[in-house]
Structures are given as C-alpha cells and as structure tokens.
Scaffold this active site. Structure first.
Site, PDB file in Angstrom:
ATOM      1  N   ARG A  21       0.830  -1.210   0.000  1.00 53.69           N
ATOM      2  CA  ARG A  21       0.000   0.000   0.000  1.00 53.69           C
ATOM      3  C   ARG A  21       0.861   1.256   0.000  1.00 53.69           C
ATOM      4  NH1 ARG A  21      -1.706   3.239   4.265  1.00 53.69           N
ATOM      5  NH2 ARG A  21      -3.708   4.352   3.958  1.00 53.69           N
ATOM      6  N   VAL A  24       2.724   1.782  -3.400  1.00 54.49           N
ATOM      7  CA  VAL A  24       1.823   2.248  -4.462  1.00 54.49           C
ATOM      8  C   VAL A  24       1.403   3.694  -4.227  1.00 54.49           C
ATOM      9  CG1 VAL A  24      -0.441   1.933  -5.532  1.00 54.49           C
ATOM     10  CG2 VAL A  24       0.970  -0.063  -4.987  1.00 54.49           C
ATOM     11  N   ARG A  25       0.977   4.005  -3.013  1.00 48.19           N
ATOM     12  CA  ARG A  25       0.477   5.355  -2.732  1.00 48.19           C
ATOM     13  C   ARG A  25       1.590   6.394  -2.855  1.00 48.19           C
ATOM     14  NH1 ARG A  25      -4.413   5.050   0.554  1.00 48.19           N
ATOM     15  NH2 ARG A  25      -5.854   3.847  -0.774  1.00 48.19           N
ATOM     16  N   GLY A 103      12.115 -12.917   2.396  1.00 45.39           N
ATOM     17  CA  GLY A 103      13.226 -13.287   3.263  1.00 45.39           C
ATOM     18  C   GLY A 103      14.554 -13.324   2.534  1.00 45.39           C
ATOM     19  N   THR A 126       9.364 -11.530   6.921  1.00 45.26           N
ATOM     20  CA  THR A 126       9.338 -12.903   7.406  1.00 45.26           C
ATOM     21  C   THR A 126       9.023 -12.905   8.890  1.00 45.26           C
ATOM     22  OG1 THR A 126      10.700 -14.845   7.914  1.00 45.26           O
ATOM     23  CG2 THR A 126      11.855 -12.783   7.565  1.00 45.26           C
ATOM     24  N   ASP A 128       9.972 -15.026  10.953  1.00 46.18           N
ATOM     25  CA  ASP A 128      11.054 -15.689  11.690  1.00 46.18           C
ATOM     26  C   ASP A 128      12.041 -14.717  12.335  1.00 46.18           C
ATOM     27  OD1 ASP A 128       9.941 -18.064  10.839  1.00 46.18           O
ATOM     28  OD2 ASP A 128      11.334 -18.316   9.163  1.00 46.18           O
ATOM     29  N   GLY A 186       5.282 -15.444  29.930  1.00 48.65           N
ATOM     30  CA  GLY A 186       5.690 -15.895  31.245  1.00 48.65           C
ATOM     31  C   GLY A 186       5.794 -17.407  31.359  1.00 48.65           C
ATOM     32  N   LYS A 214       3.342 -24.720  42.076  1.00 44.79           N
ATOM     33  CA  LYS A 214       2.806 -24.444  40.744  1.00 44.79           C
ATOM     34  C   LYS A 214       2.624 -25.766  40.009  1.00 44.79           C
ATOM     35  CE  LYS A 214       3.350 -21.184  36.959  1.00 44.79           C
ATOM     36  NZ  LYS A 214       4.171 -20.085  36.408  1.00 44.79           N
TER      37      LYS A 214
END
Length: 320
Positions: A21, A24-25, A103, A126, A128, A186, A214
C-alpha cells in the site's frame, strides 16, 4: 524512474500488504510513477503476471494479513536465462526497478536481478526475524502476538487440569519467535536452537515449579530445536507430570498485522520508493535502533546472527 514493480516472495508475513500500500500510494501520489504488481512472486515475472496498481487498488488492505499479490516457490529462477526472460518481461512493461518483499532467499533473487541490470530494493518480510542486518523483520511482531494469545489460552486449560503443555512455534533456525513470545507469556521453559537444553534440565525445572506449588506449566519449543511430539514422549517417560503438546503451525503466519507491523511496512515501502526514484538499486531496507536505513544486499546478507544471550538469561532467571 517512472515505472516500478512490486512482488512478494517466500512465506507470507503480516504487514506485507501495508508495505504494498505505501509503495503504491507514495510512488503514484508523490512521485508520479506507474506501479505494477507482480502476482505469485518470481513465477509471475517469468510468466508475465503483471497488474497495474493505482491508489484505489490498495484501499482497505492495510489491515489484511497475507499478501494480495500472492506468493509461490520458483526454483527455476536460479537459472540466468530464466532471469533474462523475466527482465525482458519487465522491460516490455516499462518497469525500471523492482521492490522485493520477502526473506533472505527472496533477496538472493533480487541480487541476481540487480547483477543482470534490473535495479532492486529488498524489504525484509518474514515472521522468523532471521535476517540479522535488521533489528526486526516485517511480520515478526504480529506472529509474536499470535503465539502469545495461544499461550494464554492454552495456559487456562493446563491450569484447570494441572498439566504441562509443549507449544511448538515457527522460526526455522532462529529462536526469536519462541524467545520473545515466551518472555511475554511468562512460560516456564523456552527451548531454542541457539541454546542447548537437556531433558534433565527441563524435568528439573518442572519439578522445581511443582515443589513451589505451581502444578501447571508451558514450554515453548522453537521448531529448529526439536519436535514437540518427541519431546512430549521423552518428558512423559522421565516424570509423573502429565505432558501434552501442540504445534501452532500456519496460524502464526496469518491474521491482521499489529500496529508495529503496519507502521514498519509503511516506512519500509516509502524508503524503498525513495531509493528507486534516485536510480539506486541493489539495496535492502531495515530498521536499527528505531531508524530506517538501507545497505548493500551482499553486505546485509553477510551479517551473522547474534543470539541475545542476555535476554535469554533474564527469561531463564525469572521463569518458574
């Protein structure tokens, strides 16, 4: 330059449409350029799949995930004669420069085109975050938030049943997606390709958490460090804790891009057009210390990844 092209290549990443976008703009409204979108990546260059993009063509796409230009694998693009045909197709449309969003593999294709006379600018897209010359790649922030949402939802169930879940995330050989989302979520254990973690270390960590009261937990596993199902079997054989596993898969690629990726895609796109307007090619755009910059593609791809050991140690020390 008066006419430029855009293509997206490799795996899709949220924010690619924001970059399309802005290209192009900015090119049409600020530079008076004509812009062609190339469908299906490098395959589209070979087969002449060009569509002119005007300002109205990119309305209401900034919030869309994926890429409106689509993407496809094209191993035959490694052949110099095939690339010559692609350049011929571009020149037939009057295209004088090309923006490639993808990438490191996509950047190699862009480099070869530049060497054969077609100026190119690369934008790192990407999830990653495995391109070392830039602090962040387009799509990484959104993918982290997608993983974070999954962690929160899975944690609810694990807490209800006093279980531990291994969540396998993408990232190829880079552990950033696991590290950042694990920190934000967390989680109790993060397993990365850059840092070896034994089964005994994981079991000890889980037992320590149990001893403090826990009774549930989350393990985030980067795909480059192993397989969630295999780790589930190993842990189940070493402890009485009930362990489950899940692979998030392609859900991490899609979805509406975050504010950060919309902003990054927009800035990257404008900078790419400004370079081509000056006749500059063979560059890749990035962000470093919150500033947009560009560098030679060969130099950029040669930058070696640096594992953030400090951040990893922070997560390791405060988890539990």
């Amino acid at each position: 330059m008066k006419t430029i092209g855009i293509l997206t290549s490799g795996g899709d990443a949220p924010g690619m449409n924001a970059a399309i976008r802005s290209i192009v703009r900015y090119a049409t409204q600020c530079c008076g350029m004509t812009v062609y979108g190339v469908q299906k990546g490098y395959r589209g260059l070979i087969e002449g799949m060009f569509v002119e993009l005007k300002s109205e063509s990119v309305s209401n796409i900034i919030q869309q995930g994926g890429t409106i230009l689509r993407s496809a694998r094209c191993p035959e693009f490694k052949d110099p004669k095939v690339r010559e045909g692609a350049i011929k197709n571009m020149r037939a449309k009057g295209i004088e420069g090309l923006v490639v969003i993808g990438g490191d593999g996509s950047f190699m294709g862009a480099l070869k085109l530049s060497e054969q006379g077609m100026p190119t600018i690369g934008i790192p897209g990407t999830i990653d975050n495995d391109i070392a010359y830039t602090d962040y790649t387009l799509g990484f922030d959104t993918a982290c938030n997608t993983v974070l949402d999954a962690i929160s939802k899975i944690r609810d169930t694990m807490s209800s049943h006093e279980r531990v879940c291994i969540i396998e995330v993408m990232g190829n050989k880079c552990g950033d997606l696991a590290l950042y989302s694990g920190l934000g979520g967390g989680v109790e254990v993060i397993i990365l390709p850059e840092q070896k973690t034994s089964v005994k270390q994981i079991v000890d960590k889980l037992n320590k958490s149990r001893n403090t009261g826990k009774l549930s937990g989350i393990i985030v596993l980067a795909e480059g460090a192993g397989c969630a199902e295999e780790l589930e079997k190993k842990l189940s054989s070493k402890t009485t804790i009930v362990v489950r596993s899940t692979v998030l898969g392609h859900i991490q690629r899609g979805g509406s891009p975050s504010m950060q990726d919309r902003l990054l895609g927009t800035k990257f796109g404008v900078h790419a057009v400004q370079l081509l307007q000056k006749g500059i090619g063979n560059r890749i755009v990035g962000i470093r210390k919150n500033k947009i910059f560009d560098m030679d593609v060969v130099e950029g791809l040669a930058v070696k990844s640096k594992f953030d050991k400090t951040l990893y140690n922070v997560v390791k020390n405060i988890s539990g």
